[in-house]
Scaffold this active site. Sequence first.
Site, PDB file in Angstrom:
ATOM      1  N   THR A 185       0.774  -1.195   0.028  1.00 11.75           N
ATOM      2  CA  THR A 185       0.059  -0.057  -0.071  1.00 11.75           C
ATOM      3  C   THR A 185       1.050   1.246  -0.116  1.00 11.75           C
ATOM      4  O   THR A 185       2.163   1.005   0.053  1.00 11.75           O
ATOM      5  CB  THR A 185      -1.050  -0.060   1.278  1.00 11.75           C
ATOM      6  OG1 THR A 185      -1.883   0.936   1.137  1.00 11.75           O
ATOM      7  CG2 THR A 185      -0.050   0.228   2.585  1.00 11.75           C
ATOM      8  N   ARG A 213     -14.045  -7.001  -0.528  1.00 13.98           N
ATOM      9  CA  ARG A 213     -13.312  -6.861   0.564  1.00 13.98           C
ATOM     10  C   ARG A 213     -13.012  -5.612   0.873  1.00 13.98           C
ATOM     11  O   ARG A 213     -12.282  -4.941   0.143  1.00 13.98           O
ATOM     12  CB  ARG A 213     -12.152  -7.752   0.430  1.00 13.98           C
ATOM     13  CG  ARG A 213     -11.051  -8.056   1.738  1.00 13.98           C
ATOM     14  CD  ARG A 213      -9.994  -7.193   1.250  1.00 13.98           C
ATOM     15  NE  ARG A 213      -8.950  -7.351   2.154  1.00 13.98           N
ATOM     16  CZ  ARG A 213      -7.790  -6.623   2.357  1.00 13.98           C
ATOM     17  NH1 ARG A 213      -7.570  -5.871   1.302  1.00 13.98           N
ATOM     18  NH2 ARG A 213      -6.790  -7.104   2.960  1.00 13.98           N
ATOM     19  N   VAL A 214     -12.795  -5.129   2.343  1.00 13.63           N
ATOM     20  CA  VAL A 214     -12.228  -3.780   2.640  1.00 13.63           C
ATOM     21  C   VAL A 214     -11.252  -4.053   3.787  1.00 13.63           C
ATOM     22  O   VAL A 214     -12.218  -4.547   4.719  1.00 13.63           O
ATOM     23  CB  VAL A 214     -13.403  -2.726   2.786  1.00 13.63           C
ATOM     24  CG1 VAL A 214     -12.670  -1.332   3.252  1.00 13.63           C
ATOM     25  CG2 VAL A 214     -14.234  -2.236   1.786  1.00 13.63           C
ATOM     26  N   ASP A 216      -8.007  -2.291   6.320  1.00 10.38           N
ATOM     27  CA  ASP A 216      -7.518  -1.296   7.329  1.00 10.38           C
ATOM     28  C   ASP A 216      -7.277  -0.111   6.464  1.00 10.38           C
ATOM     29  O   ASP A 216      -7.815   1.108   7.062  1.00 10.38           O
ATOM     30  CB  ASP A 216      -6.288  -1.809   8.004  1.00 10.38           C
ATOM     31  CG  ASP A 216      -5.200  -1.913   7.315  1.00 10.38           C
ATOM     32  OD1 ASP A 216      -5.356  -2.444   5.959  1.00 10.38           O
ATOM     33  OD2 ASP A 216      -4.049  -1.524   7.607  1.00 10.38           O
ATOM     34  N   THR A 236       0.815  -0.670   7.054  1.00  6.69           N
ATOM     35  CA  THR A 236       0.613  -1.152   5.919  1.00  6.69           C
ATOM     36  C   THR A 236       0.986  -2.739   6.407  1.00  6.69           C
ATOM     37  O   THR A 236       1.476  -3.142   7.305  1.00  6.69           O
ATOM     38  CB  THR A 236       1.780  -0.923   4.782  1.00  6.69           C
ATOM     39  OG1 THR A 236       1.663  -1.611   3.714  1.00  6.69           O
ATOM     40  CG2 THR A 236       3.015  -0.853   5.509  1.00  6.69           C
ATOM     41  N   GLY A 237       0.105  -3.571   5.441  1.00  5.67           N
ATOM     42  CA  GLY A 237       0.294  -5.033   5.751  1.00  5.67           C
ATOM     43  C   GLY A 237      -0.832  -5.885   5.739  1.00  5.67           C
ATOM     44  O   GLY A 237      -1.674  -5.403   4.928  1.00  5.67           O
ATOM     45  N   GLY A 239      -4.283  -6.464   6.117  1.00  5.25           N
ATOM     46  CA  GLY A 239      -5.312  -5.391   6.690  1.00  5.25           C
ATOM     47  C   GLY A 239      -6.360  -6.230   7.428  1.00  5.25           C
ATOM     48  O   GLY A 239      -7.043  -5.727   8.191  1.00  5.25           O
TER      49      GLY A 239
HETATM   50  N1  ASP Z   1      -3.489  -2.910   4.323  1.00  8.71           N
HETATM   51  C1  ASP Z   1      -3.567  -3.316   2.877  1.00  8.71           C
HETATM   52  C2  ASP Z   1      -4.949  -4.191   2.923  1.00  8.71           C
HETATM   53  O1  ASP Z   1      -4.703  -5.239   3.772  1.00  8.71           O
HETATM   54  C3  ASP Z   1      -2.375  -3.840   2.162  1.00  8.71           C
HETATM   55  C4  ASP Z   1      -1.126  -3.626   2.531  1.00  8.71           C
HETATM   56  O2  ASP Z   1      -0.955  -2.717   3.048  1.00  8.71           O
HETATM   57  O3  ASP Z   1      -0.076  -4.506   2.341  1.00  8.71           O
HETATM   58  O4  ASP Z   1      -5.560  -3.918   2.176  1.00  8.71           O
END
Ligand code: ASP
Length: 325
Positions: A185, A213-214, A216, A236-237, A239
């Site tokens: 992200t 899907r939504v 964080d 990020t990661g 979510g």
């Molecule tokens: N957090 C984002 C999501 O899960 C993806 C990411 O930041 O890696 O949509």
Amino acid sequence: MEPVDRRDFMKSVAGSAALAAFDAKPGVAQGSDSGPVFLATWTWGQSAVNRAAEVFKGGGSLLDAVEKGINVPESDPKVTTVGYGGYPNEEGIVELDAGIMDGTRHRAGCVYNLHMIKNPISVARLVLEKTRHTQMAGEGAFRLALKFGFQLEQLLTPESLQAWLKWKADPKHETFWVTTENHDTIGFVAADGKGHVVSGCSTSGLAWKVPGRVADSPIVGCGIYADDNVGAASATGDGDLMTNYCTSISIVHNMARGASPQDACVDLLQHMAKTDPRNKQAAVAVIAINNRGEIGAACMQKGFHLKYALWRNGEGKLLDAVEVY
Ligand code: ASP
């Protein structure tokens, strides 16, 4: 009368005192200006913070800077996790999420599941500036964007279409009906040097996600949070996991109780590991800034090592976040 535990009482008194102290914006003396600071996740954060600095130096607001900074990776087809060229959902449709929060007004604009508009952070900004709403999803967000002149575009690039076709053709392909990993992200936090902070985040979410899907990134308190009394954070990661920890607001509230941005980031990740030790292997990373421009960045573990971009004192650089486990 309820018995009051003395330690809890002392903690709450100390907490209230810290919050009250932050009301006074410590370290941000009236009229002082320590210069702007921009902080963004991942290597593509570098061009984002550079653009933000240009916009700010050119007289734009901090919100303009964060929005225009995030527009750079959104418009870059080589970034396959944000905006144009972002990998699609399992039906081959690119669904974008974004949010931006203004620490002065304590208000955000957010869009979920936006199709065919490559700069969702700018539509989130529209929600903030042109409506009394905070969050808009799908069809309604799309129509708002069209109303304000956004161009309808095919967001699949030849490369992202090929990647989706390859995934689809693999008879053993994993889907998010069970579990799989493929995401990133752009998370962004900024301070203007005079006590004002902004947080922004934009993503195409997980590649091959279940439609609708939504996670964080566009949610207030999760992917974004900003409060001029304290600071701002982003994440990020994974979510689907992080949403359950309200990462950004947890970090900002920890800073309000006196933690440095770095300690607040680490503390949140340790808390996640404490509630479930399996989280030590999770793909999770966070960034934070306080209203004095001090920064923090941390990732859970080396398998999800966060590189982040920092722009300060006229210079942008790429740095490595602390790995907590
Ligand atoms: N957090 C984002 C999501 O899960 C993806 C990411 O930041 O890696 O949509």
